[in-house]
Motif scaffolding. Structure first.
Motif, short mmCIF file in Angstrom:
data_model
loop_
_atom_site.label_atom_id
_atom_site.label_comp_id
_atom_site.label_asym_id
_atom_site.label_seq_id
_atom_site.Cartn_x
_atom_site.Cartn_y
_atom_site.Cartn_z
N LEU A 298 0.83 -1.21 0.00
CA LEU A 298 0.00 0.00 0.00
C LEU A 298 0.86 1.26 0.00
N LEU A 299 1.91 1.27 0.81
CA LEU A 299 2.78 2.44 0.87
C LEU A 299 3.44 2.71 -0.47
N SER A 300 4.00 1.67 -1.08
CA SER A 300 4.68 1.86 -2.36
C SER A 300 3.67 2.21 -3.47
N GLY A 301 2.55 1.48 -3.50
CA GLY A 301 1.55 1.73 -4.54
C GLY A 301 0.96 3.13 -4.46
N LEU A 302 0.61 3.56 -3.25
CA LEU A 302 0.02 4.90 -3.10
C LEU A 302 1.03 5.99 -3.39
N THR A 303 2.29 5.78 -2.98
CA THR A 303 3.31 6.79 -3.25
C THR A 303 3.49 6.99 -4.75
N TRP A 304 3.60 5.89 -5.50
CA TRP A 304 3.74 6.02 -6.95
C TRP A 304 2.49 6.60 -7.58
N THR A 305 1.32 6.28 -7.04
CA THR A 305 0.08 6.86 -7.56
C THR A 305 0.05 8.36 -7.36
N PHE A 306 0.42 8.80 -6.15
CA PHE A 306 0.44 10.24 -5.88
C PHE A 306 1.47 10.96 -6.74
N MET A 307 2.60 10.29 -7.01
CA MET A 307 3.61 10.89 -7.87
C MET A 307 3.09 11.00 -9.30
N ALA A 308 2.35 9.99 -9.77
CA ALA A 308 1.76 10.06 -11.11
C ALA A 308 0.76 11.21 -11.19
N VAL A 309 -0.02 11.38 -10.14
CA VAL A 309 -0.98 12.50 -10.11
C VAL A 309 -0.23 13.83 -10.14
N ALA A 310 0.87 13.91 -9.40
CA ALA A 310 1.67 15.14 -9.38
C ALA A 310 2.23 15.44 -10.78
N ARG A 311 2.65 14.40 -11.50
CA ARG A 311 3.16 14.62 -12.85
C ARG A 311 2.03 15.04 -13.79
N PHE A 312 0.86 14.46 -13.61
CA PHE A 312 -0.30 14.90 -14.39
C PHE A 312 -0.54 16.39 -14.17
N ALA A 313 -0.49 16.80 -12.90
CA ALA A 313 -0.74 18.20 -12.57
C ALA A 313 0.29 19.11 -13.23
#
Length: 239
Positions: A70-85
């Motif tokens: 969960l920690l690794s998956g959510l961190t990469w997800t949040f980073m993908a969202v940040a790159r989208f932004a």
């Protein structure tokens, strides 16, 4: 698909997809009873659902594995969202576009969701430990010199949640940003997490490193006799 990041980041489904997916589902329904004959029925599980079960090493490790995923998956997800932004803001959005603050914020947000948030709310267990029905408990003096296990204070619960998660955040940020540090320093989180897991079989109540540092024990949450709306400070358990 990863819309907006590169051209044609999607595929178009057709009737073949409907046919193959439906056939696969039908085969699964027909074959499941053959291969899963050993699995208890939902009715059997419901009867024993609230009965405490032994706190085994594998159960504790499973909770740790769920937390790590969960920690690794959510961190990469949040980073993908940040790159989208950044992409839609017209800024650089490549793999190395995120700075220290952004990477740190993504990692801390994941820790907040998986570890700190559940601990702050009252049960004390991370999402992974909650998934296997485990919770940390702290001993306080009871009547006639006996010890009573409680959910502890908010500071105790949050502190325990950060024993391993804190070093993991540091290691993730150091790896992601390629800091020029000794390998052992960069891998601090991995080392601490490994020690935590390795100590599980050798510590009472399978509490591992986080339990030793936070001076708590682990127990099946179903041993607790607490009403749904009772505050954590009012909850107590007999050892």
């Amino acid at each position: 698909g990863m819309f907006g990041l590169y051209p044609c980041a999607f595929r178009v489904g057709d009737v073949d997809d409907v046919l193959t997916n439906t056939t696969g589902t039908l085969l699964g329904v027909l074959l499941a009873p053959v291969f899963l004959w050993w699995m208890p029925s939902s009715r059997q599980l419901a009867v024993k659902r609230l009965s405490p079960r032994p706190l085994t090493v594998w159960r504790r490790w499973t909770g740790m594995l769920v937390d790590a995923l969960l920690l690794s998956g959510l961190t990469w997800t949040f980073m993908a969202v940040a790159r989208f932004a950044r992409r839609f803001a017209g800024l650089s959005w490549g793999p190395t576009s995120l700075g220290v603050v952004e990477v740190l914020a993504c990692a801390l947000l994941a820790v907040l969701v998986v570890e700190v948030g559940p601990a702050w709310r009252g049960r004390g267990s991370s999402l992974g430990q909650a998934a296997v029905w485990l919770t940390p408990l702290w001993a306080v003096p009871g009547a006639q010199g006996s010890a009573v296990l409680t959910l502890g204070t908010r500071a105790q619960r949050v502190g325990r949640s950060l024993v391993v998660a804190g070093p993991l955040v540091f290691s993730f940020v150091a790896f992601e940003l390629e800091w020029d540090l000794p390998a052992l320093v960069v891998a601090t989180g991995i080392v601490v997490g490994g020690i935590d897991a390795l100590l599980v079989p050798f510590t009472r109540t399978r509490r591992g490193l986080s339990g030793v540092v936070a001076r708590c024990e682990f127990a099946d949450v179903r041993t607790a006799r607490f009403p749904q709306r009772l505050r954590s400070s009012e909850v107590s358990f007999a050892r």
